[in-house]
Design a protein around this motif. Structure first.
Motif, PDB file in Angstrom:
ATOM      1  N   PHE A  23      22.793 -36.292 -62.284  1.00 40.58           N
ATOM      2  CA  PHE A  23      22.506 -35.623 -61.001  1.00 40.58           C
ATOM      3  C   PHE A  23      21.088 -35.921 -60.517  1.00 40.58           C
ATOM      4  O   PHE A  23      20.890 -36.284 -59.351  1.00 40.58           O
ATOM      5  CB  PHE A  23      22.697 -34.114 -61.166  1.00 40.58           C
ATOM      6  CG  PHE A  23      22.332 -33.302 -59.958  1.00 40.58           C
ATOM      7  CD1 PHE A  23      23.166 -33.238 -58.854  1.00 40.58           C
ATOM      8  CD2 PHE A  23      21.133 -32.590 -59.927  1.00 40.58           C
ATOM      9  CE1 PHE A  23      22.826 -32.486 -57.736  1.00 40.58           C
ATOM     10  CE2 PHE A  23      20.784 -31.827 -58.816  1.00 40.58           C
ATOM     11  CZ  PHE A  23      21.632 -31.778 -57.718  1.00 40.58           C
ATOM     12  N   LEU A  25      30.182 -35.328 -57.348  1.00 41.57           N
ATOM     13  CA  LEU A  25      30.565 -33.972 -57.739  1.00 41.57           C
ATOM     14  C   LEU A  25      30.573 -33.841 -59.260  1.00 41.57           C
ATOM     15  O   LEU A  25      30.078 -32.840 -59.806  1.00 41.57           O
ATOM     16  CB  LEU A  25      31.947 -33.635 -57.179  1.00 41.57           C
ATOM     17  CG  LEU A  25      32.543 -32.299 -57.611  1.00 41.57           C
ATOM     18  CD1 LEU A  25      31.648 -31.138 -57.167  1.00 41.57           C
ATOM     19  CD2 LEU A  25      33.958 -32.128 -57.049  1.00 41.57           C
ATOM     20  N   THR A  52      27.100 -33.534 -60.525  1.00 44.57           N
ATOM     21  CA  THR A  52      26.537 -32.219 -60.171  1.00 44.57           C
ATOM     22  C   THR A  52      27.076 -31.142 -61.106  1.00 44.57           C
ATOM     23  O   THR A  52      26.323 -30.306 -61.627  1.00 44.57           O
ATOM     24  CB  THR A  52      26.884 -31.867 -58.711  1.00 44.57           C
ATOM     25  OG1 THR A  52      26.417 -32.910 -57.843  1.00 44.57           O
ATOM     26  CG2 THR A  52      26.249 -30.551 -58.306  1.00 44.57           C
ATOM     27  N   LYS A  53      28.386 -31.165 -61.351  1.00 49.45           N
ATOM     28  CA  LYS A  53      28.991 -30.157 -62.219  1.00 49.45           C
ATOM     29  C   LYS A  53      28.478 -30.272 -63.661  1.00 49.45           C
ATOM     30  O   LYS A  53      28.250 -29.259 -64.333  1.00 49.45           O
ATOM     31  CB  LYS A  53      30.522 -30.299 -62.187  1.00 49.45           C
ATOM     32  CG  LYS A  53      31.141 -29.923 -60.853  1.00 49.45           C
ATOM     33  CD  LYS A  53      32.634 -30.170 -60.813  1.00 49.45           C
ATOM     34  CE  LYS A  53      33.393 -29.150 -61.629  1.00 49.45           C
ATOM     35  NZ  LYS A  53      34.861 -29.270 -61.415  1.00 49.45           N
ATOM     36  N   ILE A 108      24.996 -28.754 -63.818  1.00 47.09           N
ATOM     37  CA  ILE A 108      25.073 -27.290 -63.798  1.00 47.09           C
ATOM     38  C   ILE A 108      25.563 -26.769 -65.152  1.00 47.09           C
ATOM     39  O   ILE A 108      25.032 -25.791 -65.681  1.00 47.09           O
ATOM     40  CB  ILE A 108      26.014 -26.822 -62.671  1.00 47.09           C
ATOM     41  CG1 ILE A 108      25.422 -27.189 -61.303  1.00 47.09           C
ATOM     42  CG2 ILE A 108      26.260 -25.316 -62.750  1.00 47.09           C
ATOM     43  CD1 ILE A 108      26.387 -26.996 -60.143  1.00 47.09           C
ATOM     44  N   VAL A 145      19.902 -27.334 -57.433  1.00 50.66           N
ATOM     45  CA  VAL A 145      21.192 -27.898 -57.027  1.00 50.66           C
ATOM     46  C   VAL A 145      21.312 -27.961 -55.505  1.00 50.66           C
ATOM     47  O   VAL A 145      21.701 -28.992 -54.941  1.00 50.66           O
ATOM     48  CB  VAL A 145      22.353 -27.074 -57.629  1.00 50.66           C
ATOM     49  CG1 VAL A 145      23.695 -27.541 -57.056  1.00 50.66           C
ATOM     50  CG2 VAL A 145      22.358 -27.191 -59.150  1.00 50.66           C
ATOM     51  N   VAL A 151      21.727 -31.337 -53.364  1.00 54.37           N
ATOM     52  CA  VAL A 151      22.896 -31.573 -52.507  1.00 54.37           C
ATOM     53  C   VAL A 151      22.451 -31.817 -51.067  1.00 54.37           C
ATOM     54  O   VAL A 151      23.068 -32.606 -50.334  1.00 54.37           O
ATOM     55  CB  VAL A 151      23.882 -30.391 -52.602  1.00 54.37           C
ATOM     56  CG1 VAL A 151      24.997 -30.506 -51.574  1.00 54.37           C
ATOM     57  CG2 VAL A 151      24.479 -30.321 -54.005  1.00 54.37           C
ATOM     58  N   LEU A 182      30.812 -29.139 -51.043  1.00 54.30           N
ATOM     59  CA  LEU A 182      30.414 -29.685 -52.337  1.00 54.30           C
ATOM     60  C   LEU A 182      29.920 -28.580 -53.271  1.00 54.30           C
ATOM     61  O   LEU A 182      30.236 -28.563 -54.463  1.00 54.30           O
ATOM     62  CB  LEU A 182      29.346 -30.765 -52.171  1.00 54.30           C
ATOM     63  CG  LEU A 182      29.130 -31.648 -53.417  1.00 54.30           C
ATOM     64  CD1 LEU A 182      28.727 -33.062 -53.020  1.00 54.30           C
ATOM     65  CD2 LEU A 182      28.078 -31.075 -54.360  1.00 54.30           C
ATOM     66  N   ASP A 192      32.925 -26.747 -54.571  1.00 52.03           N
ATOM     67  CA  ASP A 192      33.619 -27.521 -55.596  1.00 52.03           C
ATOM     68  C   ASP A 192      32.827 -27.578 -56.902  1.00 52.03           C
ATOM     69  O   ASP A 192      33.401 -27.718 -57.986  1.00 52.03           O
ATOM     70  CB  ASP A 192      33.894 -28.939 -55.091  1.00 52.03           C
ATOM     71  CG  ASP A 192      34.904 -28.976 -53.958  1.00 52.03           C
ATOM     72  OD1 ASP A 192      35.653 -27.988 -53.808  1.00 52.03           O
ATOM     73  OD2 ASP A 192      34.944 -29.979 -53.222  1.00 52.03           O
ATOM     74  N   ALA A 193      31.500 -27.466 -56.781  1.00 56.58           N
ATOM     75  CA  ALA A 193      30.644 -27.487 -57.973  1.00 56.58           C
ATOM     76  C   ALA A 193      30.633 -26.141 -58.689  1.00 56.58           C
ATOM     77  O   ALA A 193      30.075 -26.017 -59.775  1.00 56.58           O
ATOM     78  CB  ALA A 193      29.224 -27.884 -57.593  1.00 56.58           C
TER      79      ALA A 193
END
Length: 375
Positions: free
Chosen positions: A5, A28, A31-32, A35, A66, A70, A131, A134-135
Motif C-alpha cells: 500500500f 484494493l 489496501t486491505k 489495514i 488509509v 486512497v 474503495l 470495500d477495504a
C-alpha cells in the motif's frame, strides 16, 4: 508481485505509470492487507493492556493514513493534482474528527472546496467512498463548497457541530480555516431547540426506555445512561454555552475542577477500552454489554480466569466509570442553567452541585428523581 500500500501511494503521488498498470482489485488487495497488518498490531497492543485512549488514537491514525493514501490513488486521474489540493480540504468529522475511533466505528468524511473544480471533486469522491467501503471502512462521504457548507450549517445544528469539530486530514488549510472561522462566528437558526434537546439528556426519562437505567443489567456503552453519548452531549453543551473546546478550558473557567477532569479522563478511558474490546470480540460494531459479553470482557481484562463465571468486579468498575460520566453531564447541564448561553436557555433556579447545604440542611438530587438510586 503487487507492491504494498505505501509503495502504491508513492507511485500515485509521483504519477508513476506503473500505478496505472495495476487493476483496482490489486490496489484494493494492497489496501486491505495494509489495514489487516496494522490492525493486528493495534489489537496486540490492546491485548497487552494499552489504554483505551491510546487505542482509539492509533485507530484514528491508521484511518488517516488509509484515507490520505486512497485520496492519492484518486488523484492519479486528476490532471492538475497540485491545483486541486490547493482548493480542497479533506476533513474528518464526528467521532473520527475528534480522533476517537473504535475498531469498527464509521468514518464521517467531508470534502470542502472552493473554485471551479466540481468535476474533479466528483471523480475523487466516486473513487474514494466505494474503495474505503470495500477495504472494510463503513463511511459517509460528503462534498460541499465552503459556501454550501456554511449555508447548511446555519439551518442545521447537527451539520454545524460536525463542521466545528472537523479535523483536517489532507489538502489545503485555506478552505478549512475559512469554514471553521466562519462557523465559530455564527450560530445556526435551530440552536435554541437543539440546545434544549441535548440538555434534556441529563434527565433519565428523556432517554429511550432501554437506556435509562445507569445500572442496567446489560448496559449500552454508547447510548446508555453514563455512556459515551453522555460525554459527547456534555462537550457539545460546553462548546455551545461557554465556547469551551476542551476539558482544560472547562477547568480554567472553573466549570469543573482539576480533580473532576482527571476522574472523567479515567472514566472515559474505561469506556473506550470496553468498547474497543467489544468491537474486537464481535468483529463488528457491538456496544451492548450482554451477560455473555460481560464475562468475555472480564476474562480479557484479567478480572476472572477461564474457570470463573462471575464478572461482578469488572461491572463494578464499569458502573463506577459510567456514574462519573453521568455526573459530568449533569454538572455541565446545571452550569448551563446559570448562564444565558447566548439567549439559549435560562432557568430561574438550578443547582450546579449535586449536593448543597443551606441553613444547616442538606439538599441532594433536587432536579433528578433518580439521584439516590444512582448514587
Amino acid at each position: 508481485m503487487i507492491p504494498g500500500f505505501e509503495a502504491l501511494v508513492e507511485q500515485a503521488r509521483c504519477k508513476d505509470p506503473a500505478f496505472q498498470t495495476l487493476s483496482q482489485g490489486d490496489r484494493l488487495a494492497a489496501t486491505k492487507e495494509f489495514i489487516r497488518v496494522r490492525r493486528g498490531e493495534i489489537l496486540a497492543r490492546h491485548r497487552e493492556g494499552a489504554s483505551g485512549s491510546d487505542i482509539v488514537r492509533a485507530l484514528t491514525e491508521l484511518a488517516d493514513e488509509v484515507v490520505g493514501g486512497v485520496l492519492d490513488f484518486a488523484l492519479y486521474s486528476v490532471s492538475k493534482r497540485r491545483n486541486f489540493l490547493q482548493k480542497v480540504a479533506l476533513c474528518a468529522q464526528g467521532g473520527y474528527g475528534r480522533a476517537q475511533l473504535n475498531p469498527h466505528s464509521d468514518l464521517d468524511i467531508g470534502l470542502i472546496y472552493e473554485g471551479w473544480i466540481a468535476r474533479d471533486v466528483e471523480v475523487v469522491c466516486s473513487y474514494m467512498g466505494p474503495l474505503l467501503w470495500d477495504a472494510g471502512y463503513r463511511n459517509s462521504f460528503v462534498s460541499r463548497t465552503v459556501k454550501e457548507a456554511v449555508a447548511l450549517a446555519k439551518r442545521d445544528t447537527k451539520v454545524y457541530t460536525s463542521y466545528v469539530e472537523c479535523r483536517l486530514i489532507a489538502g489545503a488549510g485555506a478552505p478549512f480555516a475559512k469554514l471553521t472561522m466562519t462557523l465559530r462566528s455564527m450560530r445556526p437558526t435551530d440552536t435554541q431547540a437543539r440546545f434544549a434537546e441535548v440538555k434534556l439528556r441529563e434527565r433519565s426519562e428523556s432517554l429511550a426506555e432501554q437506556h435509562r437505567d445507569l445500572y442496567s443489567p446489560e448496559p449500552h456503552v454508547k447510548e446508555g445512561a453514563g455512556g459515551l453519548r453522555d460525554y459527547h452531549a456534555a462537550l457539545w453543551l460546553l462548546a455551545t454555552a461557554f465556547d469551551v473546546r476542551s476539558l482544560d478550558d472547562a477547568v480554567s473557567q472553573e466549570i469543573v475542577t482539576e480533580e473532576e477532569r482527571l476522574e472523567l479522563a479515567e472514566a472515559i478511558d474505561v469506556l473506550f477500552r470496553v468498547r474497543n474490546e467489544l468491537h474486537f470480540l464481535a468483529g463488528k460494531e457491538e456496544d451492548l454489554l450482554t451477560f455473555a459479553n460481560q464475562r468475555a470482557v472480564a476474562l480479557a481484562f484479567g478480572y476472572i480466569d477461564s474457570t470463573q463465571d462471575d464478572p461482578s468486579r469488572f461491572m463494578e468498575d464499569y458502573y463506577g466509570a459510567a456514574r462519573r460520566v453521568r455526573r459530568f453531564l449533569r454538572k455541565v447541564a446545571r452550569a448551563c442553567d446559570y448562564k444565558d448561553a447566548g439567549g439559549l436557555l435560562v432557568s430561574p433556579r438550578a443547582e450546579t452541585a449535586e449536593m448543597t447545604v443551606e441553613d444547616g440542611e442538606l439538599y441532594a438530587g433536587l432536579s433528578d428523581p433518580r439521584w439516590f438510586e444512582e448514587n
